[in-house]
Design a protein around this motif. Structure first.
Motif, PDB file in Angstrom:
ATOM      1  N   LYS A  34     106.596  43.223  69.594  1.00 55.34           N
ATOM      2  CA  LYS A  34     107.788  43.491  70.390  1.00 55.34           C
ATOM      3  C   LYS A  34     108.447  42.191  70.841  1.00 55.34           C
ATOM      4  N   ILE A  35     107.633  41.261  71.331  1.00 51.13           N
ATOM      5  CA  ILE A  35     108.179  39.993  71.813  1.00 51.13           C
ATOM      6  C   ILE A  35     108.738  39.175  70.661  1.00 51.13           C
ATOM      7  N   ALA A  36     108.081  39.259  69.489  1.00 55.36           N
ATOM      8  CA  ALA A  36     108.554  38.521  68.311  1.00 55.36           C
ATOM      9  C   ALA A  36     109.948  38.957  67.899  1.00 55.36           C
ATOM     10  N   GLN A  37     110.283  40.231  68.176  1.00 56.00           N
ATOM     11  CA  GLN A  37     111.614  40.747  67.856  1.00 56.00           C
ATOM     12  C   GLN A  37     112.659  40.314  68.882  1.00 56.00           C
ATOM     13  N   GLN A  38     112.191  39.814  70.028  1.00 56.12           N
ATOM     14  CA  GLN A  38     113.115  39.507  71.123  1.00 56.12           C
ATOM     15  C   GLN A  38     113.446  38.031  71.267  1.00 56.12           C
ATOM     16  N   ILE A  39     112.683  37.148  70.629  1.00 59.92           N
ATOM     17  CA  ILE A  39     112.889  35.710  70.817  1.00 59.92           C
ATOM     18  C   ILE A  39     113.324  35.045  69.522  1.00 59.92           C
ATOM     19  N   ASN A  40     114.020  33.921  69.666  1.00 59.10           N
ATOM     20  CA  ASN A  40     114.422  33.094  68.523  1.00 59.10           C
ATOM     21  C   ASN A  40     113.655  31.774  68.585  1.00 59.10           C
ATOM     22  N   VAL A  41     112.914  31.485  67.522  1.00 62.00           N
ATOM     23  CA  VAL A  41     112.152  30.237  67.435  1.00 62.00           C
ATOM     24  C   VAL A  41     112.553  29.538  66.139  1.00 62.00           C
ATOM     25  N   PRO A  42     113.076  28.326  66.242  1.00 61.04           N
ATOM     26  CA  PRO A  42     113.473  27.590  65.021  1.00 61.04           C
ATOM     27  C   PRO A  42     112.317  27.509  64.027  1.00 61.04           C
ATOM     28  N   GLY A  43     112.649  27.795  62.764  1.00 61.33           N
ATOM     29  CA  GLY A  43     111.649  27.727  61.706  1.00 61.33           C
ATOM     30  C   GLY A  43     110.977  29.051  61.414  1.00 61.33           C
ATOM     31  N   PHE A  44     111.268  30.063  62.244  1.00 63.25           N
ATOM     32  CA  PHE A  44     110.644  31.383  62.038  1.00 63.25           C
ATOM     33  C   PHE A  44     111.716  32.464  62.067  1.00 63.25           C
ATOM     34  N   ARG A  45     111.555  33.431  61.158  1.00 61.63           N
ATOM     35  CA  ARG A  45     112.468  34.571  61.165  1.00 61.63           C
ATOM     36  C   ARG A  45     112.146  35.473  62.363  1.00 61.63           C
ATOM     37  N   ARG A  46     113.216  36.153  62.854  1.00 67.63           N
ATOM     38  CA  ARG A  46     113.017  37.069  63.988  1.00 67.63           C
ATOM     39  C   ARG A  46     112.000  38.138  63.585  1.00 67.63           C
ATOM     40  N   GLY A  47     111.022  38.345  64.439  1.00 64.77           N
ATOM     41  CA  GLY A  47     109.983  39.331  64.172  1.00 64.77           C
ATOM     42  C   GLY A  47     108.783  38.759  63.439  1.00 64.77           C
ATOM     43  N   LYS A  48     108.882  37.509  62.967  1.00 62.28           N
ATOM     44  CA  LYS A  48     107.785  36.894  62.210  1.00 62.28           C
ATOM     45  C   LYS A  48     107.175  35.711  62.945  1.00 62.28           C
ATOM     46  N   VAL A  49     107.386  35.648  64.227  1.00 65.63           N
ATOM     47  CA  VAL A  49     106.855  34.534  65.012  1.00 65.63           C
ATOM     48  C   VAL A  49     105.360  34.744  65.229  1.00 65.63           C
ATOM     49  N   PRO A  50     104.495  33.788  64.876  1.00 61.62           N
ATOM     50  CA  PRO A  50     103.040  33.946  65.041  1.00 61.62           C
ATOM     51  C   PRO A  50     102.648  34.061  66.510  1.00 61.62           C
ATOM     52  N   ALA A  51     101.499  34.678  66.726  1.00 60.96           N
ATOM     53  CA  ALA A  51     101.018  34.904  68.093  1.00 60.96           C
ATOM     54  C   ALA A  51     100.814  33.602  68.842  1.00 60.96           C
ATOM     55  N   MET A  52     100.275  32.596  68.166  1.00 58.45           N
ATOM     56  CA  MET A  52     100.012  31.340  68.862  1.00 58.45           C
ATOM     57  C   MET A  52     101.306  30.663  69.303  1.00 58.45           C
ATOM     58  N   VAL A  53     102.377  30.845  68.514  1.00 57.09           N
ATOM     59  CA  VAL A  53     103.670  30.276  68.891  1.00 57.09           C
ATOM     60  C   VAL A  53     104.242  31.035  70.089  1.00 57.09           C
ATOM     61  N   ILE A  54     104.084  32.359  70.088  1.00 55.56           N
ATOM     62  CA  ILE A  54     104.559  33.173  71.226  1.00 55.56           C
ATOM     63  C   ILE A  54     103.826  32.768  72.497  1.00 55.56           C
ATOM     64  N   ARG A  56     102.701  29.914  73.183  1.00 50.78           N
ATOM     65  CA  ARG A  56     103.208  28.612  73.617  1.00 50.78           C
ATOM     66  C   ARG A  56     104.622  28.727  74.172  1.00 50.78           C
ATOM     67  N   GLN A  57     105.437  29.615  73.582  1.00 54.86           N
ATOM     68  CA  GLN A  57     106.839  29.715  73.973  1.00 54.86           C
ATOM     69  C   GLN A  57     107.039  30.527  75.265  1.00 54.86           C
ATOM     70  N   VAL A  58     106.397  31.708  75.349  1.00 52.49           N
ATOM     71  CA  VAL A  58     106.626  32.593  76.492  1.00 52.49           C
ATOM     72  C   VAL A  58     105.402  32.723  77.399  1.00 52.49           C
ATOM     73  N   GLY A  59     104.247  32.317  76.873  1.00 51.99           N
ATOM     74  CA  GLY A  59     103.034  32.370  77.684  1.00 51.99           C
ATOM     75  C   GLY A  59     102.169  33.575  77.368  1.00 51.99           C
ATOM     76  N   ARG A  60     100.879  33.356  77.343  1.00 58.52           N
ATOM     77  CA  ARG A  60      99.915  34.430  77.068  1.00 58.52           C
ATOM     78  C   ARG A  60      99.978  35.510  78.158  1.00 58.52           C
ATOM     79  N   GLY A  61     100.272  35.107  79.394  1.00 59.69           N
ATOM     80  CA  GLY A  61     100.316  36.060  80.492  1.00 59.69           C
ATOM     81  C   GLY A  61     101.362  37.133  80.307  1.00 59.69           C
ATOM     82  N   VAL A  62     102.519  36.764  79.751  1.00 52.17           N
ATOM     83  CA  VAL A  62     103.586  37.734  79.509  1.00 52.17           C
ATOM     84  C   VAL A  62     103.135  38.781  78.500  1.00 52.17           C
TER      85      VAL A  62
END
Length: 477
Positions: A34-54, A56-62
């Motif tokens: 769900k979060i991967a569909q909501q964020i934009n990370v350079p180098g990754f397509r929307r929805g294909k952002v790896p868990a470890m990047v998420i 780092r970007q939004v925090g494990r707590g979220v």
């Protein structure tokens, strides 16, 4: 998952639920997607952002919060079922422990249906008052029939009790006309009451073209209940002339040829109505006997909510009738304390009765089929003056069907209790109790037969597909 229950009171429990992290993983994976569909990370397509990047970007707590919010309701329901608890309200949930990749623990405090021993409900005995059609009852009904065919004749005299007058009304406060508190050309029967305090007294003795002013209180609008000066002007006085109650009137107002036959029919219809009232009183008397057999602890939050709901409904009905609570209590000769005490008693009796009827429905293993639900939907729609299909659509859209199913089950339980009871009037005569409807009301056999075809046709119009036929047919209390 492990759960434990702590009884805080007969009507409140505290669940402690421990969820191993592996059971949280499906919700965790869904949260990452769900979060991967909501964020934009350079180098990754929307929805294909790896868990470890998420992380780092939004925090494990979220991510954990998202997963927990999805998991908690499911695990809460599982814990209720595991411990055979029936909730009566929304729970107070608190996450008490969260160890990443280890365990999730939460508590849930909730009002629950109390446990009690169901009293014996077979063969109860109760008593009600005698039923009798008096000469006064008959005269009152005949007068009402004559008034329906009466004529109004304009008279050149002062208004008297029972006359019809055409009036203009204007309310003022501090010398200024109250916005929206004016009426012109209104027809009113002197002595009818229910409009403005003091109006009937002011009209007595007024002739056409005359006015007077009296003090009263507004019964609607923004200034409801506030003192005002009301000016009333009479433009016409009419006297009602009633037809004689003779053979000619009987032929005009009924299918009978003589006044004697018409009178006998009126008496019979009054008697039928009184017998139905007596049967309804017998139903209530039987239920009171059953209530006296058991003491059930009630959740105070549930009682408070029902009290507030009923009080609000009463106030709305009084407002629609043009009455203030003060005027209502005055007419009923009740103090505020007496009104509140009576309302509290009735609410507690109603909740206790629901608990008993629910248990009876379970013990009897009642179910509800599609036809019963459709007929109940139609009856409820008719009671509220709504189109059956529109009412049904509203019930489905707002998930009120389980409540209607429960109403039917309680009605069946009440029928079993009442029809097995013996109720006698004060003279020792047994009261007939075989006309109890599934919704708990008393029906008239003749009227029931006349309405059956209409109800069935209306029920057929209700969309059976929306009702979930198979699920409802299998539903139990």
């Amino acid at each position: 998952m492990k759960s434990a229950v702590e009884t805080l009171s007969p009507t409140r429990a505290k669940l402690t639920v421990e969820v191993p992290f592996e059971e949280l993983k499906p919700s965790l994976d869904a949260a990452y997607k769900k979060i991967a569909q909501q964020i934009n990370v350079p180098g990754f397509r929307r929805g294909k952002v790896p868990a470890m990047v998420i992380d780092r970007q939004v925090g494990r707590g979220v991510v954990l919060d998202e997963a927990i919010n999805e998991t908690l309701p499911k695990k809460y329901i599982e814990a209720l079922q595991e411990n055979n608890l029936e909730p009566l309200a929304q729970p107070e949930i608190e996450v008490t422990r969260l160890e990443d990749n280890e365990v999730l623990e939460f508590t849930a405090e909730v009002d629950i249906k109390p446990e009690f021993e169901l009293p014996d409900y077979d063969g109860l005995e109760a008593e009600v008052e005698d039923t009798e059609v008096t000469d006064e009852d008959l005269e009152e009904q005949i007068k009402a029939l004559r008034e329906r065919f009466g004529t109004l004749n304009t008279v050149e005299r002062a208004a008297a009790d029972g006359d019809y007058v055409t009036i203009d009304l204007k309310a003022s406060q501090d010398g200024e006309v109250v916005d929206g508190a004016e009426a012109a050309g209104m027809s009113y029967q002197v002595g009818r009451g229910g409009m403005l305090d003091g109006l009937d007294e002011a009209l007595l003795g007024l002739s056409a073209g005359e006015s007077t002013t009296f003090s009263s209180e507004l019964v609607g609008g923004d200034l409801v209940g506030q003192a005002v000066e009301v000016e009333v002007t009479v433009s016409q006085v009419q006297e009602q002339e009633l037809p004689e109650f003779d053979d000619e009137f009987a032929q005009l107002a009924s299918e009978f040829d003589t006044a004697e036959e018409f009178t006998a029919d009126v008496r019979e219809r009054l008697g039928r109505g009184k017998r139905l009232e007596q049967a309804a009183a017998a139903r209530d008397a039987v239920l009171e006997v059953l209530l006296d057999k058991v003491t059930i602890p009630l959740p105070e939050t549930l009682v408070t909510e029902e009290l507030n709901s009923r009080r609000e409904n009463i106030e709305q009905q009084l407002m629609m009738a043009g009455l203030t609570m003060e005027k209502y209590l005055e007419d009923e000769k009740q103090t505020v304390e007496e009104f509140e005490s009576d309302l509290d008693r009735r609410v507690r009796d109603a909740i206790t009765a629901q608990f008993i009827l629910d248990e009876v429905a379970k013990k009897e293993e009642f179910g509800v089929d599609q036809q019963e639900l459709s007929e109940h939907l139609v009856r409820r729609a008719q009671q509220s003056g709504q189109d059956p299909q529109e009412f049904a659509n509203h019930m489905f859209e707002h998930n009120h069907i389980p409540e209607l199913v429960q109403e039917i089950l309680r009605g069946k339980a009440l029928s079993v209790i009442v029809e097995s009871a013996t109720v006698k009037d004060a003279s020792g005569n047994v009261v007939e109790l075989k006309n109890l409807r599934p919704d708990g009301t008393i029906g008239d056999p003749e009227a029931e037969a006349a309405e059956a075809d209409a109800d069935e046709a209306a029920a057929d119009e209700v969309d059976a597909d929306e009702a979930g036929t198979d699920e409802v047919a299998a539903d139990k209390a």
